[in-house]
Enzyme design. Structure first.
Site, mmCIF file in Angstrom:
data_model
loop_
_atom_site.group_PDB
_atom_site.id
_atom_site.type_symbol
_atom_site.label_atom_id
_atom_site.label_comp_id
_atom_site.label_asym_id
_atom_site.label_seq_id
_atom_site.Cartn_x
_atom_site.Cartn_y
_atom_site.Cartn_z
ATOM 1 N N GLU A 72 43.208 -37.647 -10.400
ATOM 2 C CA GLU A 72 42.139 -38.530 -9.964
ATOM 3 C C GLU A 72 41.208 -37.849 -8.962
ATOM 4 O OE1 GLU A 72 41.091 -41.291 -11.108
ATOM 5 O OE2 GLU A 72 42.714 -41.590 -12.549
ATOM 6 N N TYR A 74 37.639 -46.477 -5.391
ATOM 7 C CA TYR A 74 37.960 -46.307 -6.801
ATOM 8 C C TYR A 74 39.249 -45.516 -6.980
ATOM 9 C CZ TYR A 74 38.559 -44.016 -11.172
ATOM 10 O OH TYR A 74 39.157 -43.525 -12.303
ATOM 11 N N ASP A 124 35.260 -47.168 -12.737
ATOM 12 C CA ASP A 124 34.509 -45.911 -12.703
ATOM 13 C C ASP A 124 33.256 -46.084 -13.557
ATOM 14 O OD1 ASP A 124 35.359 -45.797 -15.351
ATOM 15 O OD2 ASP A 124 36.264 -43.807 -15.184
#
Length: 361
Positions: A49, A132, A150
């Site tokens: 990520e 996020y 996203d």
């Protein structure tokens, strides 16, 4: 919000339909667990990520696999030398991510016993982890029911609910909609299913609505406006900046500096330059007086907020090496291992081509 509220009555159908599609068509990615299986190693989720922030899956895969092979867990990465991590990151861009990666992994090891906190709220307190990323890790690695949004999810959701408010103003409305359709069961798979849908059938241009699993739920498809969503506010033009890098050579070695931790390409090895930045051109002044020769060609590199045209000048090392800026000699034959960011890697290639041409002549 009215359209979102009206359509969330179908949220269960949306989630179940999309998860069934994901079970058959999920992308096979090295940081993922297969659909419906126990969550993957949180370290792999966290690392992927961070790498995926503002970067495509295709660009990340090779870097992810290289990092995992070299540093397979939090403890290994926390004990790594900063320069080695920065060099391994070279070419992936957005180098503040790498600096925050180092800070974060050491916090995890020293303050959390080598294990990530399991909630999005606690994850967001760590370096380099914004809302996020915290939501994505919490959902995928720990099964927290949280809205993961996203760019791909924004596009799918804006079309699904025909949200016509331009981005970025539409972000709160989109988040409400995503939260409304996120299931309590398999929230991580659902988040990844939304991402996959946006990366494939629900693409920016020419969405394949007729074979989309959510076509019966999609308000934009029914209204014939899917290609026009999400709407976006007009982008401001990027300013142009100019700078010069300096190639200093001696005995088959080139002089490399290390950029300050804060600022453009922070913490990375580079060629010395004339102080260009996002707000101003460089001053064209070399680091010491010498017979500098302009190298043919230039490098054009687009950063997030500006475009840089970088020229290159070359000279031999001064007799008095104390005049050199702080740095180190690096062998030309192993320059690829220096971990130069793309901008300076391109500049080095210009210098090496010019050098080879001169030797041939």
């Amino acid at each position: 919000m009215a359209v979102v509220q009206q359509r969330t009555q179908y949220s269960g159908d949306i989630a179940s339909t999309l998860l069934a599609y994901y079970d058959r068509h999920a992308r096979d990615l090295p940081w993922r667990a297969p659909p419906g299986m126990p969550p993957p190693d949180p370290y792999r989720v966290w690392l992927s990520e961070i790498m995926l922030q503002q970067t495509t899956v295709a660009a990340v895969i090779a870097y992810f696999e290289k990092f995992i092979a070299r540093w397979p867990d939090f403890a290994a990465l926390a004990s790594a030398d900063d320069a080695d991590v920065m060099a391994a990151w070279a070419g992936l861009g957005y180098y503040s991510r790498a600096r925050n990666l180092i800070k974060c992994v050491r916090v995890v090891v020293t303050e959390y016993g080598g294990e990530l906190p399991e909630t999005s709220v606690e994850l967001a307190k760590l370096p380099g982890i914004g809302p996020y990323t915290a939501a994505a890790i919490a959902a995928i690695a720990f099964g927290e029911r949280v809205a993961v949004v996203d760019a791909n999810v924004e596009r799918v959701t804006a079309r699904l609910f025909a949200i016509e408010t331009p981005l970025p103003a539409a972000k709160p409305e989109i988040r409400v909609a995503v939260d409304a359709i996120t299931p309590a069961d398999r929230p991580g798979d659902f988040a990844q299913a939304m991402m996959d849908l946006g990366a494939s059938l629900c693409s920016v241009r020419n969405p394949q609505c007729l074979i989309c699993p959510l076509q019966l739920h999609c308000a934009a498809q029914k209204a014939g406006m899917a290609e026009t969503l999400p709407r976006k506010a007009a982008k401001k033009s990027k300013p142009d900046r100019a700078g010069t890098a300096f190639w200093i050579e001696h005995n088959e070695h080139v002089w490399l500096t290390c950029r300050p931790d804060h600022g453009m390409l922070g913490g990375m090895r580079s060629l010395p330059d004339d102080g260009w930045n996002a707000r101003a051109d460089g001053d064209s002044q070399p680091p010491f007086a010498a017979d500098w020769v302009s190298v043919a060609g230039e490098v054009v590199h687009v950063f997030t907020h500006f475009r840089l045209t970088l020229r290159l000048a070359a000279t031999a090392a001064p007799v008095d090496e104390s005049r050199l800026p702080p740095g180190e000699w690096w062998p030309l034959k192993s320059l690829d291992s220096a971990g130069l960011p793309t901008l300076f890697s391109k500049a080095a290639k210009l210098a090496i081509r010019a050098r080879s041409k001169n030797l041939e002549e």
